[in-house]
Design an enzyme around this catalytic site. Structure first.
Site, PDB file in Angstrom:
ATOM      1  N   ASP A   1      -3.265  -9.028   8.365  1.00 18.75           N
ATOM      2  CA  ASP A   1      -2.120  -8.889   9.258  1.00 18.75           C
ATOM      3  C   ASP A   1      -2.112  -7.523   9.932  1.00 18.75           C
ATOM      4  OD1 ASP A   1      -1.586  -7.735   6.770  1.00 18.75           O
ATOM      5  OD2 ASP A   1       0.559  -8.098   6.882  1.00 18.75           O
TER       6      ASP A   1
ATOM      7  N   ARG B   1      -4.798   1.476  -0.963  1.00 15.29           N
ATOM      8  CA  ARG B   1      -4.704   0.031  -0.742  1.00 15.29           C
ATOM      9  C   ARG B   1      -4.502  -0.761  -2.036  1.00 15.29           C
ATOM     10  NH1 ARG B   1      -9.222  -4.175   1.773  1.00 15.29           N
ATOM     11  NH2 ARG B   1      -7.713  -5.792   2.375  1.00 15.29           N
ATOM     12  N   LEU B   2      -3.499  -1.649  -1.999  1.00 16.50           N
ATOM     13  CA  LEU B   2      -3.360  -2.734  -2.966  1.00 16.50           C
ATOM     14  C   LEU B   2      -3.709  -3.994  -2.190  1.00 16.50           C
ATOM     15  CD1 LEU B   2      -2.483  -3.822  -5.762  1.00 16.50           C
ATOM     16  CD2 LEU B   2      -0.158  -3.987  -4.847  1.00 16.50           C
TER      17      LEU B   2
ATOM     18  N   ILE C   1      -4.024  -7.504  -0.913  1.00 17.73           N
ATOM     19  CA  ILE C   1      -3.280  -8.756  -1.075  1.00 17.73           C
ATOM     20  C   ILE C   1      -3.817  -9.826  -0.129  1.00 17.73           C
ATOM     21  CG2 ILE C   1      -1.006  -9.855  -0.938  1.00 17.73           C
ATOM     22  CD1 ILE C   1      -1.171  -7.817  -3.175  1.00 17.73           C
TER      23      ILE C   1
ATOM     24  N   ASN D   1       2.010  -0.369   5.500  1.00 11.47           N
ATOM     25  CA  ASN D   1       2.395  -0.804   4.153  1.00 11.47           C
ATOM     26  C   ASN D   1       3.321  -1.994   4.310  1.00 11.47           C
ATOM     27  OD1 ASN D   1       3.353  -1.030   1.483  1.00 11.47           O
ATOM     28  ND2 ASN D   1       4.941   0.506   1.848  1.00 11.47           N
ATOM     29  N   GLY D   2       2.914  -3.161   3.827  1.00  6.62           N
ATOM     30  CA  GLY D   2       3.809  -4.303   3.895  1.00  6.62           C
ATOM     31  C   GLY D   2       3.105  -5.598   4.184  1.00  6.62           C
TER      32      GLY D   2
ATOM     33  N   CYS E   1       0.823  -1.199   0.000  1.00  7.62           N
ATOM     34  CA  CYS E   1       0.000   0.000   0.000  1.00  7.62           C
ATOM     35  C   CYS E   1       0.861   1.254   0.000  1.00  7.62           C
ATOM     36  CB  CYS E   1      -0.908   0.006   1.233  1.00  7.62           C
ATOM     37  SG  CYS E   1      -1.865  -1.517   1.428  1.00  7.62           S
TER      38      CYS E   1
END
Length: 644
Positions: free
Chosen positions: A105, A54-55, A57, A80-81, A2
């Site tokens: 997460d 947001r991407l 995943i 992010n991560g 993200c």
């Protein structure tokens, strides 16, 4: 994966919709990092706002949306991560009574912070991450970055604002801040072709260093702490271990690191160059998968730079679903104008071009791709570790004038001539980029100490302060810490891990992949793998004149030796030839003498002398010139209205 951004208005200028609008503008500058959705959170009383792109995943539902508030309402996070061990942490938290609303997460991090505190939680994470966390109870902002610097985070305390973001363009989007050029950082860039952490190209804006937490109470000075210290890792005693036990332990650890990174709710593949590192990652992926892994590679029209045949051989042996594309000079020209936008401070690693293209190709098929980055630094893989150490040991007793004479003799022959002469050698014994390596050898011969030798190997302009008027190169504290490491090869690897890896390699991969909304995962930079590598004696990593000995032994369990063994070339790009050919007009415009004098970033006479010599085929200047071109192109994109 993200994009995160936000600020604290320390002077109380903004309220309500103004806070939200400003945060949204910062987040929207990062839409390429998160095209799937966005989110805004604000606290009017504290004058703070978070923005998020947001991407999706993991847990692609709304339950994974950010900014996210903890169950107890105390903490708010933008993150992010990926934390690959989040399910183990979740089970532990649930056993202690925690409840969860979704499967992400991010929520596990929040509840970990509530249960264990921020530093203790971060130390438990296995993954790559950057986050901002607001503690409502203590009115404290926390920023955190993963141990190796895989994910980026910038911050600054400027003009009545505390700013942070995944990329500098997010900070630029916040009105009320007047960016100013950091000439000292420009001088550092001139040496390395990237701006080394913690500097950035803007005054008073910093990269949060790898393995670091930053705590900020409005009204007080920011405080930083290292929760993971590479210097401490490097200082630990080396283990006594047999070859067989080391190989078995490495295979088990690497297999786990790769398997953890296969967790995804979206399609996943791998970037394959055909070298040791990426081939090992793909081999372990394929071993853990019940279907052919999707792999992607880049080739070049220029035969001396094309490694795609090796990647193809690995893919065929492992049975992957392989895609291959070629980067022509014409395609490179199409990509070059976008570099200044994707890399929003000067950045001049030319392999950014194929990295961006292979990311673009992979993104047509997958949303997540594993890469082999990190093996060289951890397992002494770069040619310079062996060559520089050996050469220094052999020549340090020779008189300085004799070494300088030999260096002058090497540089008296144009690089292209050395390349031509090397073609007389059998292909199996011919090194990659021989002219470039010999010129680096010449720099080594002129060195007066190991540190000088290493600095010469990684320098593009030997006198950056002459090139950049008014710039004073800054020496990071890590250079002093490196002197405690007696072994020269390990000292170079330590410095690369602390500077070149986060400042160049990981920066390159993050921007190239995220510019096209692709998440890149790097299993060889699992911090447990790095700690394991540094626990081993040198001969487990470098043996018989070859680096990455242990990684090679693991790989031979999956791929025949004859497919892998060849001289290391790296992700080389024929930019030197392109600057004389299809990119010449573009470069000539950026290096125009009048333009250089008017803009005043670089000494025009020094640059033009190097440019004329390059066009005439005299000397090795293309990397240095590429750096100036990239800085000039960045200035054209970002410097309008910027204070000097």
């Amino acid at each position: 994966m993200c994009g995160i951004a936000g600020f604290i208005d320390l002077e109380g200028q903004l309220r309500g919709g103004e806070l939200e609008s400003a945060a949204r503008g910062m987040a929207d500058a990062l839409i390429h990092r998160g095209p799937d959705s966005d989110g805004i959170w604000r606290d009017d009383e504290a004058g703070i706002a978070f923005g998020f792109r947001r991407l999706a995943i993991l847990d692609v539902s709304e339950a994974g949306s950010q900014p996210m508030v903890s169950v107890n309402g105390r903490y708010v996070i933008v993150y992010n991560g990926e934390s690959y061990n989040f399910r183990d942490l979740r089970r532990e938290l649930e056993e202690g009574g925690a409840t969860f609303r979704g499967e992400s997460d991010t929520e596990v991090l929040l509840e970990g912070f509530a249960r264990w505190g921020v530093p203790a939680t971060v130390k438990r994470l296995i993954g790559m991450f950057a986050f901002a966390l607001w503690d409502k109870a203590e009115r404290r902002l926390w920023l955190g970055r993963d141990r190796l610097g895989i994910k980026p985070l910038y911050w600054g305390l400027v003009d009545g604002l505390f700013l942070f973001g995944s990329e500098l363009k997010a900070l630029r989007a916040k009105s009320g801040w007047q960016p100013r050029l950091n000439r000292d950082a420009l001088a550092s860039f001139a040496r390395f072709n990237y701006v080394p952490p913690p500097q950035t190209i803007y005054k008073d804006i910093h990269k949060l260093e790898a393995g670091t937490l930053l705590s900020f109470h409005p009204g007080l000075a920011p405080e930083s702490m290292r929760y993971w210290d590479m210097a401490e890792i490097a200082a630990r005693p080396r283990r006594e271990i047999s070859d067989a036990d080391a190989i078995a332990e490495a295979e088990a650890l690497l297999s786990e690191a790769v398997s953890m990174r296969l967790i995804s709710d979206v399609p996943l593949g791998a970037l394959l160059s055909g070298g040791v590192d990426s081939s090992l990652v793909v081999a372990l992926m394929q071993q853990a998968s019940d279907r052919p892994v999707k792999t992607f590679t880049i080739g070049f029209d220029e035969a001396g730079f094309d490694e795609s045949v090796h990647a193809r051989a690995v893919a065929e042996h492992l049975g992957t679903d392989h895609t291959e594309v070629t980067l022509s000079a014409e395609r490179a020209c199409d990509l070059v104008p976008g570099l200044a936008d994707w890399y929003d401070e000067p950045f001049a690693d030319s392999s950014a071009l194929p990295t961006r293209l292979v990311s673009e190709v992979a993104r047509r098929h997958v949303t997540v791709a594993l890469s082999g980055d990190g093996g060289d630094e951890g397992f002494l893989g770069y040619n310079r570790y062996q060559a520089a150490d050996s050469l220094w040991q052999r020549t340090r007793a020779l008189p300085g004038p004799l070494r300088r004479l030999a260096a002058g003799g090497i540089r008296a022959v144009p690089m292209e001539s050395w390349d031509a002469m090397a073609k007389l050698l059998p292909a199996s014994r011919r090194p990659g980029l021989p002219g470039d390596k010999l010129y680096k050898l010449a720099g080594m011969l002129r060195a007066e100490s190991p540190d000088d030798a290493y600095r010469g190997l990684v320098s593009h302009w030997s006198d950056p302060e002459a090139l950049v008027p008014g710039g004073q190169e800054q020496t990071a504290a890590v250079w002093e810490a490196a002197r405690a490491i007696p072994d020269f090869a390990e000292r170079m690897a330590f410095l690369d891990t602390m500077t070149y890896l986060p400042g160049d390699i990981l920066h390159k991969v993050d921007r190239a992949s995220m510019s096209i909304s692709l998440e890149a995962r790097v299993p060889l930079l699992d911090h447990r793998v790095i700690e394991f590598a540094w626990s081993l004696p040198r001969h487990m990593r470098m043996r018989d004149g070859q680096g990455k000995w242990l990684l090679r032994q693991v790989l031979y369990n999956h791929v025949p030796r004859d497919i892998i063994e060849r001289p290391k070339a790296g992700f080389a790009v024929p930019v030197g030839a392109w600057l004389r050919g299809p990119l010449r007009d573009w470069a000539e415009d950026l290096l125009d003498e009048k333009r250089l004098r008017e803009e005043g970033w670089f000494d025009a006479a020094i640059v033009r002398q190097a440019w004329d010599a390059h066009l005439a085929g005299r000397g090795n200047h293309w990397q240095a010139l590429w750096g100036v071109c990239m800085a000039q192109a960045w200035g054209a994109r970002w410097a309008n209205g910027m204070a000097a």
